[in-house]
Design a protein around this motif. Structure first.
Motif, PDB file in Angstrom:
ATOM      1  N   PRO A 236       0.809  -1.221   0.000  1.00 55.51           N
ATOM      2  CA  PRO A 236       0.000   0.000   0.000  1.00 55.51           C
ATOM      3  C   PRO A 236       0.840   1.267   0.000  1.00 55.51           C
ATOM      4  O   PRO A 236       0.331   2.344  -0.336  1.00 55.51           O
ATOM      5  N   ALA A 237       2.128   1.166   0.366  1.00 54.99           N
ATOM      6  CA  ALA A 237       2.995   2.343   0.398  1.00 54.99           C
ATOM      7  C   ALA A 237       3.589   2.661  -0.964  1.00 54.99           C
ATOM      8  O   ALA A 237       4.219   3.700  -1.133  1.00 54.99           O
ATOM      9  N   ALA A 238       3.406   1.763  -1.926  1.00 62.17           N
ATOM     10  CA  ALA A 238       3.917   1.958  -3.297  1.00 62.17           C
ATOM     11  C   ALA A 238       5.412   2.227  -3.313  1.00 62.17           C
ATOM     12  O   ALA A 238       5.907   3.102  -4.037  1.00 62.17           O
ATOM     13  N   ARG A 239       6.177   1.447  -2.531  1.00 61.93           N
ATOM     14  CA  ARG A 239       7.631   1.609  -2.517  1.00 61.93           C
ATOM     15  C   ARG A 239       8.238   1.119  -3.833  1.00 61.93           C
ATOM     16  O   ARG A 239       7.906   0.037  -4.317  1.00 61.93           O
ATOM     17  N   TYR A 240       9.113   1.908  -4.383  1.00 67.18           N
ATOM     18  CA  TYR A 240       9.736   1.618  -5.666  1.00 67.18           C
ATOM     19  C   TYR A 240      10.624   0.378  -5.556  1.00 67.18           C
ATOM     20  O   TYR A 240      11.479   0.285  -4.684  1.00 67.18           O
ATOM     21  N   SER A 241      10.429  -0.562  -6.460  1.00 67.17           N
ATOM     22  CA  SER A 241      11.158  -1.830  -6.427  1.00 67.17           C
ATOM     23  C   SER A 241      12.584  -1.711  -6.928  1.00 67.17           C
ATOM     24  O   SER A 241      13.406  -2.611  -6.703  1.00 67.17           O
ATOM     25  N   GLY A 242      12.895  -0.640  -7.627  1.00 66.31           N
ATOM     26  CA  GLY A 242      14.220  -0.485  -8.219  1.00 66.31           C
ATOM     27  C   GLY A 242      14.312  -0.965  -9.644  1.00 66.31           C
ATOM     28  O   GLY A 242      15.372  -0.859 -10.279  1.00 66.31           O
ATOM     29  N   LYS A 243      13.216  -1.484 -10.187  1.00 65.40           N
ATOM     30  CA  LYS A 243      13.222  -1.951 -11.580  1.00 65.40           C
ATOM     31  C   LYS A 243      13.551  -0.790 -12.520  1.00 65.40           C
ATOM     32  O   LYS A 243      13.154   0.353 -12.284  1.00 65.40           O
ATOM     33  N   ASN A 244      14.273  -1.120 -13.595  1.00 61.74           N
ATOM     34  CA  ASN A 244      14.644  -0.103 -14.578  1.00 61.74           C
ATOM     35  C   ASN A 244      13.411   0.620 -15.101  1.00 61.74           C
ATOM     36  O   ASN A 244      12.400  -0.006 -15.419  1.00 61.74           O
ATOM     37  N   LEU A 245      13.512   1.939 -15.205  1.00 57.24           N
ATOM     38  CA  LEU A 245      12.386   2.771 -15.623  1.00 57.24           C
ATOM     39  C   LEU A 245      12.368   3.057 -17.126  1.00 57.24           C
ATOM     40  O   LEU A 245      11.568   3.870 -17.595  1.00 57.24           O
ATOM     41  N   GLY A 246      13.223   2.367 -17.875  1.00 54.85           N
ATOM     42  CA  GLY A 246      13.345   2.649 -19.295  1.00 54.85           C
ATOM     43  C   GLY A 246      12.042   2.564 -20.067  1.00 54.85           C
ATOM     44  O   GLY A 246      11.795   3.357 -20.972  1.00 54.85           O
ATOM     45  N   ASP A 247      11.180   1.601 -19.715  1.00 54.83           N
ATOM     46  CA  ASP A 247       9.909   1.426 -20.422  1.00 54.83           C
ATOM     47  C   ASP A 247       8.709   1.868 -19.581  1.00 54.83           C
ATOM     48  O   ASP A 247       7.571   1.558 -19.914  1.00 54.83           O
ATOM     49  N   PHE A 248       8.969   2.599 -18.504  1.00 51.67           N
ATOM     50  CA  PHE A 248       7.863   2.981 -17.621  1.00 51.67           C
ATOM     51  C   PHE A 248       6.958   4.011 -18.292  1.00 51.67           C
ATOM     52  O   PHE A 248       7.441   5.010 -18.843  1.00 51.67           O
ATOM     53  N   PRO A 249       5.640   3.813 -18.264  1.00 48.73           N
ATOM     54  CA  PRO A 249       4.711   4.777 -18.863  1.00 48.73           C
ATOM     55  C   PRO A 249       4.478   5.964 -17.928  1.00 48.73           C
ATOM     56  O   PRO A 249       3.540   5.972 -17.122  1.00 48.73           O
ATOM     57  N   PHE A 250       5.317   6.978 -18.041  1.00 42.93           N
ATOM     58  CA  PHE A 250       5.288   8.084 -17.094  1.00 42.93           C
ATOM     59  C   PHE A 250       3.960   8.837 -17.103  1.00 42.93           C
ATOM     60  O   PHE A 250       3.598   9.468 -16.109  1.00 42.93           O
ATOM     61  N   ARG A 251       3.223   8.792 -18.193  1.00 44.16           N
ATOM     62  CA  ARG A 251       1.903   9.413 -18.236  1.00 44.16           C
ATOM     63  C   ARG A 251       0.793   8.416 -17.904  1.00 44.16           C
ATOM     64  O   ARG A 251      -0.388   8.737 -18.031  1.00 44.16           O
TER      65      ARG A 251
END
Length: 322
Positions: free
Chosen positions: A72-87
């Motif tokens: 529930p805290a939405a802690r970032y897993s550290g996965k590469n953000l290269g393909d993350f849909p920022f919008r």
């Protein structure tokens, strides 16, 4: 004194005024709006409704591998953000905003606030902002005034936090009282016309720690910006535009014909017509840039969903809903 945006530093600023005590006082609400350019309400949106909306964000982040399932805290897993849909395009495609504003408790609040049926403009931002990797830049993302890019649509901006957002997580800051003056955007720098770094005096900036159930409603000309996330978790929020249904609402619908000089639309509510495009029209691309007249047919096509505002048969703004 103007704001000095030091790398990685969030300038000291005062708290937002809280408007809960004037919610049912139309005169006081109007006075605060004219003075400050915003209303901020604590714990007025049904937290169960906000929780259901938050759950949609969490499920999407979990499927992307960006957070652990069920966190529930939405802690970032550290996965590469290269393909993350920022919008958060998957949420935009599902029009996630619609079930939320249809929640009876949410609808009741906005009807009470507006003293009118709410008319929702589908200009929605789903924000799941990860922690920044580069802390060498200013924490201010992009200072802007929505009205500059949306001439002729007298909406209010509703920014809704879905988690607790303190100074580390970032959130939103606004410049109190600067909605009354001229636009701060630099007309000599097309196509985005950014606000110069020194345009907002330091004493005008306001923020607070936001919590689920809160809502910040801003005048469309209030300068504001997101703030870089320095925490270990995602910042979750949604912002949407609203106005009273009895006001001068834009047409929301599909293009039926388009050229560099004219656009015809068929609105969802039955309104339709052909409208003139000229150099004063702000034809806004997906990235916010002003599209030149001769490029309009390259960016807008028959069948596209658009928001159109007009005055005397001339388009003041034409834009996609996102």
């Amino acid at each position: 004194m103007s704001t000095v945006l030091e790398a990685g530093v969030l300038p000291a600023m005062q708290e937002l005024h809280v408007s809960n005590d004037i919610l049912d006082d139309r005169a006081a609400l109007q006075a605060a709006w004219e003075r400050d350019g915003y209303w901020f309400f604590r714990n007025v949106l049904d937290t169960d409704a906000v929780g259901r909306l938050r759950g949609v964000f969490l499920d999407e982040l979990s499927q992307l591998g960006m957070i652990a399932p069920g966190d529930p805290a939405a802690r970032y897993s550290g996965k590469n953000l290269g393909d993350f849909p920022f919008r958060m395009e998957p949420l935009a495609a599902r029009k996630t905003w619609k079930p939320f504003v249809a929640e009876p408790a949410v609808d009741r609040f906005f009807t009470r606030l507006l003293a009118d049926e709410p008319f929702w403009i589908p200009t929605v931002e789903y924000r799941a902002t990860p922690p920044v990797q580069d802390r060498s830049r200013s924490r201010f993302d992009y200072v802007h005034q929505d009205g500059f890019y949306n001439a002729g649509i007298p909406f209010a901006i509703c920014w809704i936090p879905l988690v607790e957002i303190d100074a580390d997580v970032g959130g939103l800051v606004l410049a109190e009282g600067l909605h009354k003056g001229p636009y701060l955007h630099d007309l000599s720098q097309p196509p985005l016309f950014p606000v110069p770094d020194n345009a907002v005096p330091a004493h005008a900036w306001r923020r607070t720690t936001y919590r689920p159930g809160d809502v910040l409603i801003m005048h469309l000309n209030t300068p504001h910006t997101g703030v870089a996330n320095y925490s270990d978790r995602f910042r979750l929020s949604m912002d949407i535009r609203v106005m009273g249904a009895s006001g001068d609402t834009p047409i929301i619908g599909e293009i039926t014909a388009i050229s560099q000089h004219e656009v015809a639309v068929q609105g969802e509510d039955g309104r339709s017509g052909a409208f003139t495009l000229d150099e004063s029209t702000y034809c806004r691309g997906i990235d916010g840039r002003k599209v030149p007249l001769d490029e309009i047919p390259l960016h807008f096509h028959v069948g596209d969903e658009v928001i159109l505002a007009s005055r005397d048969g001339r388009v003041t703004v034409l834009r996609p809903p996102h």
